[in-house]
Design a protein around this motif. Structure first.
Motif, PDB file in Angstrom:
ATOM      1  N   LEU A 195      49.131  35.293  21.743  1.00 43.20           N
ATOM      2  CA  LEU A 195      49.755  34.020  22.108  1.00 43.20           C
ATOM      3  C   LEU A 195      49.409  32.917  21.116  1.00 43.20           C
ATOM      4  CD1 LEU A 195      49.297  34.017  25.998  1.00 43.20           C
ATOM      5  CD2 LEU A 195      51.381  34.465  24.692  1.00 43.20           C
ATOM      6  N   LEU A 196      48.180  32.933  20.586  1.00 42.85           N
ATOM      7  CA  LEU A 196      47.804  31.919  19.597  1.00 42.85           C
ATOM      8  C   LEU A 196      48.649  32.041  18.333  1.00 42.85           C
ATOM      9  CD1 LEU A 196      43.900  31.856  19.875  1.00 42.85           C
ATOM     10  CD2 LEU A 196      45.488  30.049  20.533  1.00 42.85           C
ATOM     11  N   LYS A 197      48.927  33.265  17.915  1.00 37.91           N
ATOM     12  CA  LYS A 197      49.728  33.469  16.708  1.00 37.91           C
ATOM     13  C   LYS A 197      51.199  33.133  16.943  1.00 37.91           C
ATOM     14  CE  LYS A 197      46.916  36.984  14.370  1.00 37.91           C
ATOM     15  NZ  LYS A 197      46.819  36.268  13.083  1.00 37.91           N
ATOM     16  N   LEU A 198      51.701  33.428  18.146  1.00 39.07           N
ATOM     17  CA  LEU A 198      53.126  33.252  18.419  1.00 39.07           C
ATOM     18  C   LEU A 198      53.476  31.834  18.860  1.00 39.07           C
ATOM     19  CD1 LEU A 198      53.997  36.586  20.286  1.00 39.07           C
ATOM     20  CD2 LEU A 198      54.432  35.987  17.895  1.00 39.07           C
ATOM     21  N   SER A 199      52.671  31.268  19.777  1.00 38.73           N
ATOM     22  CA  SER A 199      53.072  29.997  20.389  1.00 38.73           C
ATOM     23  C   SER A 199      51.976  28.943  20.426  1.00 38.73           C
ATOM     24  CB  SER A 199      53.572  30.250  21.823  1.00 38.73           C
ATOM     25  OG  SER A 199      54.641  31.166  21.827  1.00 38.73           O
ATOM     26  N   GLY A 200      50.723  29.315  20.196  1.00 34.39           N
ATOM     27  CA  GLY A 200      49.655  28.338  20.233  1.00 34.39           C
ATOM     28  C   GLY A 200      48.881  28.355  21.540  1.00 34.39           C
ATOM     29  N   ALA A 201      47.861  27.498  21.613  1.00 31.63           N
ATOM     30  CA  ALA A 201      46.951  27.484  22.756  1.00 31.63           C
ATOM     31  C   ALA A 201      47.644  27.063  24.045  1.00 31.63           C
ATOM     32  CB  ALA A 201      45.773  26.556  22.468  1.00 31.63           C
ATOM     33  N   GLU A 202      48.716  26.267  23.935  1.00 29.82           N
ATOM     34  CA  GLU A 202      49.401  25.836  25.153  1.00 29.82           C
ATOM     35  C   GLU A 202      50.020  27.017  25.901  1.00 29.82           C
ATOM     36  OE1 GLU A 202      52.111  25.088  21.576  1.00 29.82           O
ATOM     37  OE2 GLU A 202      50.004  24.830  22.135  1.00 29.82           O
ATOM     38  N   ALA A 203      50.468  28.034  25.153  1.00 27.94           N
ATOM     39  CA  ALA A 203      51.020  29.230  25.800  1.00 27.94           C
ATOM     40  C   ALA A 203      49.937  29.986  26.564  1.00 27.94           C
ATOM     41  CB  ALA A 203      51.668  30.138  24.755  1.00 27.94           C
ATOM     42  N   VAL A 204      48.714  29.987  26.024  1.00 27.51           N
ATOM     43  CA  VAL A 204      47.599  30.630  26.722  1.00 27.51           C
ATOM     44  C   VAL A 204      47.369  29.962  28.073  1.00 27.51           C
ATOM     45  CG1 VAL A 204      45.143  31.178  26.623  1.00 27.51           C
ATOM     46  CG2 VAL A 204      46.519  31.292  24.544  1.00 27.51           C
ATOM     47  N   GLY A 205      47.426  28.634  28.094  1.00 32.87           N
ATOM     48  CA  GLY A 205      47.237  27.916  29.350  1.00 32.87           C
ATOM     49  C   GLY A 205      48.319  28.219  30.369  1.00 32.87           C
ATOM     50  N   LEU A 206      49.577  28.272  29.932  1.00 34.46           N
ATOM     51  CA  LEU A 206      50.679  28.549  30.859  1.00 34.46           C
ATOM     52  C   LEU A 206      50.579  29.951  31.453  1.00 34.46           C
ATOM     53  CD1 LEU A 206      53.760  26.919  29.073  1.00 34.46           C
ATOM     54  CD2 LEU A 206      52.691  26.212  31.222  1.00 34.46           C
ATOM     55  N   VAL A 207      50.272  30.927  30.612  1.00 29.91           N
ATOM     56  CA  VAL A 207      50.097  32.291  31.117  1.00 29.91           C
ATOM     57  C   VAL A 207      48.908  32.348  32.071  1.00 29.91           C
ATOM     58  CG1 VAL A 207      49.555  34.667  30.460  1.00 29.91           C
ATOM     59  CG2 VAL A 207      51.195  33.348  29.122  1.00 29.91           C
ATOM     60  N   GLY A 208      47.869  31.567  31.786  1.00 31.26           N
ATOM     61  CA  GLY A 208      46.722  31.511  32.686  1.00 31.26           C
ATOM     62  C   GLY A 208      47.108  31.026  34.074  1.00 31.26           C
ATOM     63  N   VAL A 209      47.981  30.024  34.144  1.00 34.35           N
ATOM     64  CA  VAL A 209      48.456  29.528  35.440  1.00 34.35           C
ATOM     65  C   VAL A 209      49.110  30.659  36.232  1.00 34.35           C
ATOM     66  CG1 VAL A 209      50.067  27.960  36.583  1.00 34.35           C
ATOM     67  CG2 VAL A 209      48.761  27.174  34.604  1.00 34.35           C
ATOM     68  N   ILE A 210      49.984  31.403  35.565  1.00 33.14           N
ATOM     69  CA  ILE A 210      50.702  32.502  36.231  1.00 33.14           C
ATOM     70  C   ILE A 210      49.732  33.576  36.719  1.00 33.14           C
ATOM     71  CG2 ILE A 210      52.399  34.330  35.884  1.00 33.14           C
ATOM     72  CD1 ILE A 210      53.746  32.484  33.816  1.00 33.14           C
ATOM     73  N   LEU A 211      48.757  33.916  35.892  1.00 36.65           N
ATOM     74  CA  LEU A 211      47.820  34.977  36.259  1.00 36.65           C
ATOM     75  C   LEU A 211      46.927  34.566  37.430  1.00 36.65           C
ATOM     76  CD1 LEU A 211      46.772  36.290  32.724  1.00 36.65           C
ATOM     77  CD2 LEU A 211      48.278  37.388  34.386  1.00 36.65           C
ATOM     78  N   TYR A 212      46.469  33.330  37.456  1.00 42.52           N
ATOM     79  CA  TYR A 212      45.642  32.877  38.576  1.00 42.52           C
ATOM     80  C   TYR A 212      46.430  32.901  39.887  1.00 42.52           C
ATOM     81  CZ  TYR A 212      41.869  31.313  35.490  1.00 42.52           C
ATOM     82  OH  TYR A 212      40.834  31.263  34.591  1.00 42.52           O
ATOM     83  N   LEU A 213      47.701  32.528  39.827  1.00 42.94           N
ATOM     84  CA  LEU A 213      48.531  32.588  41.031  1.00 42.94           C
ATOM     85  C   LEU A 213      48.750  34.034  41.470  1.00 42.94           C
ATOM     86  CD1 LEU A 213      51.191  29.821  40.238  1.00 42.94           C
ATOM     87  CD2 LEU A 213      49.226  29.682  41.787  1.00 42.94           C
ATOM     88  N   ALA A 214      48.894  34.941  40.502  1.00 40.17           N
ATOM     89  CA  ALA A 214      49.034  36.361  40.844  1.00 40.17           C
ATOM     90  C   ALA A 214      47.766  36.889  41.508  1.00 40.17           C
ATOM     91  CB  ALA A 214      49.355  37.166  39.587  1.00 40.17           C
ATOM     92  N   ALA A 215      46.602  36.480  41.012  1.00 36.25           N
ATOM     93  CA  ALA A 215      45.336  36.895  41.629  1.00 36.25           C
ATOM     94  C   ALA A 215      45.237  36.372  43.056  1.00 36.25           C
ATOM     95  CB  ALA A 215      44.160  36.395  40.794  1.00 36.25           C
ATOM     96  N   PHE A 216      45.708  35.164  43.279  1.00 38.28           N
ATOM     97  CA  PHE A 216      45.719  34.597  44.633  1.00 38.28           C
ATOM     98  C   PHE A 216      46.535  35.476  45.584  1.00 38.28           C
ATOM     99  CE2 PHE A 216      48.315  32.115  47.603  1.00 38.28           C
ATOM    100  CZ  PHE A 216      47.334  31.563  48.406  1.00 38.28           C
ATOM    101  N   ILE A 217      47.687  35.947  45.124  1.00 40.96           N
ATOM    102  CA  ILE A 217      48.554  36.784  45.965  1.00 40.96           C
ATOM    103  C   ILE A 217      47.873  38.109  46.298  1.00 40.96           C
ATOM    104  CG2 ILE A 217      50.742  38.045  46.009  1.00 40.96           C
ATOM    105  CD1 ILE A 217      51.918  35.781  44.288  1.00 40.96           C
ATOM    106  N   VAL A 218      47.176  38.701  45.319  1.00 36.60           N
ATOM    107  CA  VAL A 218      46.491  39.973  45.562  1.00 36.60           C
ATOM    108  C   VAL A 218      45.346  39.793  46.552  1.00 36.60           C
ATOM    109  CG1 VAL A 218      45.150  41.821  44.490  1.00 36.60           C
ATOM    110  CG2 VAL A 218      47.135  40.878  43.300  1.00 36.60           C
TER     111      VAL A 218
END
Length: 438
Positions: A195-218
């Motif tokens: 993600l750092l190579k493709l889109s930068g650190a902001e993309a890492v943060g956005l994917v992090g939001v999605i993953l934390y919400l997925a963990a909440f569902i599990v």
């Protein structure tokens, strides 16, 4: 009186009995793995841990890359890592009380929602903030994620015995640490660099939001423990203080728990200090870009994974104390060789791989048996406090050495600092061996 032949037969029988006992224990250990993996609730806990840790490690790597890019300072890197260890000192004991008092599933659910909000704030900061404010936001992000992790780690550790039973703890801890190891690989080696190579650190943060919400569902689908609360429980600070002292009292009264706590504390301190030095070591000593340097950690993961499998499947070959001593020896030998490697070209690449492999193997041989001791010896109602107390001690022990380690590396050099840490680790190995013989 027994004749010589009958005496020999008796010795053979006794020897065979001992051999069969070990064989039976090995077969039992092998059977525990499928049994643990068939436990759907334990699989869900592993999945929730994996998903959330992928996000955490990805954001952590993006934070290190940003700090190194902006400052090129080991001291600043140490300050960033310090911001992620300080919450353990401030909130660790409180997390243990909360986990022992309230439903652990709800604790994990709430923490994952809050971590998603922190990741969203990190993303916004990368988009809009200049460097000075971005650095402050990075420190604050890691502080908040670490504070929430204190509650999640204590809840997970105290939930495992409830889900699998105490007899399968060693196998369950091995599987759970494999999940943790896999999340490190996915977050540090795959997701964050990509993600750092493709889109930068902001993309890492956005994917992090999605993953934390997925963990909440599990986590929602995990079974709830039936906790019996006393009238008025949780309302008085005096009660919380009493429960904290009970956790400390239990640790100090059990020799094995005390030793395991100290050994895990030392390992936590050492790992955090090495994390402080690692970006500068690969960038300024080895001459590798930060985004690519994470691949040097692959042998560490392989060694750690092999150690997990070895202890989990052949744990009966040695006592937990002997596994821990062997781990300290492997860790110390790996660290003592690391400062002498200044290149990864040609044959040095293989040597570097073997050195960091030994470091990963040593960490696993220490961590799995020591964590198992902390889970199997306390009563069920005190596990959260015992686990959180160890986390607090680990963070407290790192509070001063970690920033000092970064400053010392800037002063005398990274290689000399690592050599000093290696000598201290070998001293810990000698102390562990002496304790077994004593």
């Amino acid at each position: 009186m027994l004749s010589v032949p009958s005496l020999r037969r008796g010795r053979r029988a006794a020897s065979t009995g001992r051999t069969m006992s070990k064989v039976d224990m090995t077969v039992l250990a092998k059977k525990e793995y499928p049994s643990v993996l068939r436990n759907k609730h334990f699989r869900r806990l592993c999945a929730a841990q994996f998903i959330s840790l992928v996000a955490t490690y990805a954001i952590y790597f993006a934070s290190m890359a940003l700090v190194e890019e902006i400052t090129h300072s080991s001291a600043q890197m140490g300050l960033m890592i310090f911001s992620s260890t300080l919450p353990g000192l401030l909130f660790g004991l409180l997390a243990g009380v909360v986990v022992d008092r309230y439903e652990r599933v709800k604790v994990m659910m709430g923490a994952n929602i809050m971590r998603a909000l922190v990741a969203l704030a990190f993303t916004a900061a990368v988009y809009f903030f200049p460097h000075i404010y971005l650095l402050l936001t990075i420190y604050l992000t890691n502080f908040c994620l670490s504070a929430l992790a204190q509650f999640v780690i204590s809840a997970e550790g105290a939930t495992i015995p409830y889900l699998v039973g105490e007899k399968r703890l060693m196998a369950a801890n091995s599987v759970f640490n494999v999940s943790s190891l896999a999340s490190q690989g996915a977050g540090l080696i795959v997701l964050a660099p990509l993600l750092l190579k493709l889109s930068g650190a902001e993309a890492v943060g956005l994917v992090g939001v999605i993953l934390y919400l997925a963990a909440f569902i599990v986590v929602i689908r995990l079974p709830r423990e039936n906790k019996v609360r006393k009238p008025g429980q949780g309302r008085r600070l005096a009660e919380i203080w009493v429960e904290l002292k009970e956790g400390w009292r239990f640790i100090s009264s059990d020799r094995l728990v005390t030793l395991a706590t100290l050994q895990l504390t030392f390992t936590s301190m050492l790992t955090l200090m090495l994390s402080t030095l690692a970006p500068g070591f690969v960038d300024r000593v080895l001459g590798i870009e930060i985004a690519d340097a994470v691949y040097m950690a692959v042998p560490v993961g392989v060694g750690f994974g092999l150690g997990i499998a070895l202890v989990g499947r052949r744990g009966e070959l040695l006592s937990k104390e002997k596994w821990i001593s062997l781990g300290f020896i492997m860790l110390g030998l790996g660290l003592i060789a690391l400062p002498f490697l200044t290149s990864v070209s040609g044959p040095f690449l293989f040597i570097m791989a073997m050195v960091v492999f030994a470091i990963g193997l040593g960490l696993a041989l220490i961590t799995i048996p020591a964590k198992t001791i902390l889970q199997e010896r306390p009563p069920a109602g005190m596990r959260g406090r015992v686990i959180s107390t160890q986390l607090v001690l680990g963070n407290a022990a790192s509070t001063l050495p970690m920033p000092l380690g970064g400053g010392l590396a800037d002063l005398i050099g990274i290689r000399k600092t690592i050599f000093i840490l290696a000598c201290i680790t070998l001293g810990a190995a000698a102390a562990s061996i002496r304790q077994i013989r004593g």
